[in-house]
Design a protein around this motif. Structure first.
Motif, PDB file in Angstrom:
ATOM      1  N   LEU A  34      -1.735  44.093   1.538  1.00 48.27           N
ATOM      2  CA  LEU A  34      -2.142  42.915   0.762  1.00 48.27           C
ATOM      3  C   LEU A  34      -1.385  42.904  -0.562  1.00 48.27           C
ATOM      4  O   LEU A  34      -1.415  43.894  -1.300  1.00 48.27           O
ATOM      5  N   GLU A  35      -0.713  41.779  -0.841  1.00 47.93           N
ATOM      6  CA  GLU A  35      -0.069  41.621  -2.147  1.00 47.93           C
ATOM      7  C   GLU A  35      -0.821  40.536  -2.919  1.00 47.93           C
ATOM      8  O   GLU A  35      -0.944  39.402  -2.444  1.00 47.93           O
ATOM      9  N   ILE A  36      -1.311  40.888  -4.112  1.00 50.57           N
ATOM     10  CA  ILE A  36      -1.972  39.904  -4.963  1.00 50.57           C
ATOM     11  C   ILE A  36      -0.950  39.513  -6.022  1.00 50.57           C
ATOM     12  O   ILE A  36      -0.573  40.343  -6.860  1.00 50.57           O
ATOM     13  N   GLY A  37      -0.476  38.277  -5.971  1.00 50.59           N
ATOM     14  CA  GLY A  37       0.616  37.830  -6.847  1.00 50.59           C
ATOM     15  C   GLY A  37       1.935  37.923  -6.093  1.00 50.59           C
ATOM     16  O   GLY A  37       2.627  38.944  -6.133  1.00 50.59           O
ATOM     17  N   VAL A  38       2.277  36.865  -5.379  1.00 47.76           N
ATOM     18  CA  VAL A  38       3.444  36.871  -4.483  1.00 47.76           C
ATOM     19  C   VAL A  38       4.684  36.324  -5.199  1.00 47.76           C
ATOM     20  O   VAL A  38       5.807  36.732  -4.924  1.00 47.76           O
ATOM     21  N   VAL A  42       9.777  37.760  -2.960  1.00 42.03           N
ATOM     22  CA  VAL A  42      10.845  38.757  -2.785  1.00 42.03           C
ATOM     23  C   VAL A  42      10.265  40.110  -2.341  1.00 42.03           C
ATOM     24  O   VAL A  42      10.757  40.725  -1.387  1.00 42.03           O
ATOM     25  N   THR A  43       9.208  40.545  -3.019  1.00 41.61           N
ATOM     26  CA  THR A  43       8.588  41.812  -2.617  1.00 41.61           C
ATOM     27  C   THR A  43       7.976  41.672  -1.225  1.00 41.61           C
ATOM     28  O   THR A  43       8.070  42.585  -0.405  1.00 41.61           O
ATOM     29  N   ALA A  44       7.393  40.501  -0.962  1.00 41.62           N
ATOM     30  CA  ALA A  44       6.811  40.240   0.358  1.00 41.62           C
ATOM     31  C   ALA A  44       7.852  40.456   1.455  1.00 41.62           C
ATOM     32  O   ALA A  44       7.606  41.151   2.439  1.00 41.62           O
ATOM     33  N   LEU A  64      -1.379  36.605  -1.541  1.00 38.27           N
ATOM     34  CA  LEU A  64      -2.216  35.633  -2.256  1.00 38.27           C
ATOM     35  C   LEU A  64      -1.556  35.260  -3.579  1.00 38.27           C
ATOM     36  O   LEU A  64      -1.084  36.128  -4.314  1.00 38.27           O
ATOM     37  N   ASP A  65      -1.513  33.965  -3.863  1.00 35.79           N
ATOM     38  CA  ASP A  65      -0.965  33.518  -5.157  1.00 35.79           C
ATOM     39  C   ASP A  65      -1.521  32.124  -5.477  1.00 35.79           C
ATOM     40  O   ASP A  65      -1.927  31.376  -4.589  1.00 35.79           O
ATOM     41  N   LEU A  66      -1.464  31.780  -6.767  1.00 36.96           N
ATOM     42  CA  LEU A  66      -1.829  30.425  -7.196  1.00 36.96           C
ATOM     43  C   LEU A  66      -0.818  29.427  -6.626  1.00 36.96           C
ATOM     44  O   LEU A  66      -1.163  28.294  -6.308  1.00 36.96           O
ATOM     45  N   PRO A 100      11.056  27.390  -5.328  1.00 32.49           N
ATOM     46  CA  PRO A 100      10.878  28.748  -4.781  1.00 32.49           C
ATOM     47  C   PRO A 100       9.483  29.313  -5.036  1.00 32.49           C
ATOM     48  O   PRO A 100       9.040  30.206  -4.325  1.00 32.49           O
ATOM     49  N   TYR A 101       8.787  28.749  -6.034  1.00 29.40           N
ATOM     50  CA  TYR A 101       7.408  29.165  -6.336  1.00 29.40           C
ATOM     51  C   TYR A 101       6.436  28.211  -5.643  1.00 29.40           C
ATOM     52  O   TYR A 101       5.660  27.516  -6.267  1.00 29.40           O
ATOM     53  N   SER A 102       6.572  28.100  -4.334  1.00 21.06           N
ATOM     54  CA  SER A 102       5.639  27.267  -3.564  1.00 21.06           C
ATOM     55  C   SER A 102       5.344  28.009  -2.272  1.00 21.06           C
ATOM     56  O   SER A 102       6.193  28.788  -1.793  1.00 21.06           O
TER      57      SER A 102
HETATM   58  C1  LIG Z   1       4.433  39.001 -11.764  1.00 17.22           C
HETATM   59  S1  LIG Z   1       4.238  37.746 -10.611  1.00 17.22           S
HETATM   60  C2  LIG Z   1       4.252  38.559  -9.066  1.00 17.22           C
HETATM   61  C3  LIG Z   1       5.588  39.110  -8.703  1.00 17.22           C
HETATM   62  C4  LIG Z   1       5.700  39.610  -7.280  1.00 17.22           C
HETATM   63  N1  LIG Z   1       4.668  40.554  -6.944  1.00 17.22           N
HETATM   64  C5  LIG Z   1       7.044  40.252  -7.100  1.00 17.22           C
HETATM   65  O1  LIG Z   1       7.097  41.470  -6.863  1.00 17.22           O
HETATM   66  O2  LIG Z   1       8.041  39.570  -7.223  1.00 17.22           O
HETATM   67  C6  LIG Z   1       2.551  37.331 -10.816  1.00 17.22           C
HETATM   68  C7  LIG Z   1       2.068  36.260  -9.868  1.00 17.22           C
HETATM   69  O3  LIG Z   1       0.650  36.257  -9.912  1.00 17.22           O
HETATM   70  C8  LIG Z   1       0.196  34.940  -9.769  1.00 17.22           C
HETATM   71  N2  LIG Z   1      -1.161  34.859 -10.343  1.00 17.22           N
HETATM   72  C9  LIG Z   1      -1.519  34.860 -11.659  1.00 17.22           C
HETATM   73  N3  LIG Z   1      -2.854  34.802 -11.755  1.00 17.22           N
HETATM   74  C10 LIG Z   1      -3.349  34.749 -10.485  1.00 17.22           C
HETATM   75  C11 LIG Z   1      -4.662  34.650  -9.944  1.00 17.22           C
HETATM   76  N4  LIG Z   1      -5.748  34.630 -10.725  1.00 17.22           N
HETATM   77  N5  LIG Z   1      -4.793  34.586  -8.598  1.00 17.22           N
HETATM   78  C12 LIG Z   1      -3.714  34.612  -7.784  1.00 17.22           C
HETATM   79  N6  LIG Z   1      -2.444  34.716  -8.253  1.00 17.22           N
HETATM   80  C13 LIG Z   1      -2.268  34.792  -9.576  1.00 17.22           C
HETATM   81  C14 LIG Z   1       1.238  34.078 -10.505  1.00 17.22           C
HETATM   82  O4  LIG Z   1       1.230  32.802  -9.971  1.00 17.22           O
HETATM   83  C15 LIG Z   1       2.538  34.855 -10.216  1.00 17.22           C
HETATM   84  O5  LIG Z   1       3.209  34.286  -9.139  1.00 17.22           O
END
Ligand SMILES: C[S@@+](CC[C@H](N)C(=O)[O-])C[C@H]1O[C@@H](n2cnc3c(N)ncnc32)[C@H](O)[C@@H]1O
Length: 209
Positions: A34-38, A42-44, A64-66, A100-102
């Motif tokens: 599980l990755e929180i913040g995608v 790229v990491t995915a 999961l991401d906004l 790219p952020y979609s």
């Molecule tokens: C630092 S980036 C993640 C980078 C990614 N893990 C990578 O390795 O490239 C942080 C991400 O977390 C998302 N984010 C911020 N707050 C969030 C929340 N409450 N729930 C879900 N995603 C969130 C942002 O939209 C952003 O895309």
């Protein structure tokens, strides 16, 4: 394994950080990641490539991401999604015709693994508690950097630790986001867990004691 950037932005941009991260994941050979913040995915993509090497088709990646900037999400830190490299700007605007952020663009980047991935658009403060954590064995926590959000995300992932899994947190010691460290330190202390600080305080790896 080399960490590839796929012409996109990632938080693991510094030389060697991506490879360090992939080595950490490889040690545990997780099956459900599980990755929180995608962000741009790229990491995915790197994680999927690694897990496919280890398990062939027998793995799952949940991300999961906004996936959007909105008034509702304005309290969260979203990295700058614009490119300083004009070629990348042109590539996405006129050739890929994608933001790219979609979620659509990330699905496209991961289409090779369409049977293994599950992408979720939403705020972790509301969505994480609905995810079944029972079989998740590795979490990369890199979403919201606000104290309350990190605390929520860690609490929602406690079951992963109870089942002998790992939570790897990014940005443990960021000067402009002190809430990350505060939330992690409190969580580890309250639950009496093991926490290793890695790569010049960049990562905090949380596991059972
Ligand atoms: C630092 S980036 C993640 C980078 C990614 N893990 C990578 O390795 O490239 C942080 C991400 O977390 C998302 N984010 C911020 N707050 C969030 C929340 N409450 N729930 C879900 N995603 C969130 C942002 O939209 C952003 O895309």
């Amino acid at each position: 394994m080399k960490y590839k950037k796929y012409f996109r932005k990632t938080s693991l941009k510094q030389k060697g950080d991506g490879e360090f991260f992939l080595k950490e994941v490889k040690k545990k050979k997780p099956k459900i990641f599980l990755e929180i913040g995608v962000f741009h995915g790229v990491t995915a993509r790197n994680v999927c490539e690694l897990l496919a090497q280890i398990h062939n088709d027998d793995f799952k990646y949940i991300g999961l991401d906004l996936f959007e900037e909105s008034d509702e999400n304005k309290s969260e830190i979203i990295p700058n999604t614009n490119f300083s490299n004009p070629f990348k700007q042109i590539y996405f605007q006129y050739i890929k015709r994608q933001n790219p952020y979609s979620i659509e663009a990330v699905k496209d980047l991961l289409k090779k693994f369409e049977n293994n991935i599950h992408l979720i658009k939403g705020n972790s403060n509301f969505v994480l508690k609905k995810i079944d954590m029972n079989k998740v064995d590795y979490v990369f926590l890199d979403g919201g950097h606000d104290y309350k959000t990190v605390k929520n995300d860690l609490n929602c992932c406690s079951e992963v630790i109870n089942n002998n899994g790992t939570i790897l947190c990014d940005d443990y010691n960021l000067s402009y986001a002190p809430g990350v460290k505060k939330a992690i330190d409190e969580f580890v202390k309250q639950k009496n867990l093991k926490c290793e600080i890695l790569l010049n305080s960049r990562f905090a790896k949380i596991e059972k004691n």
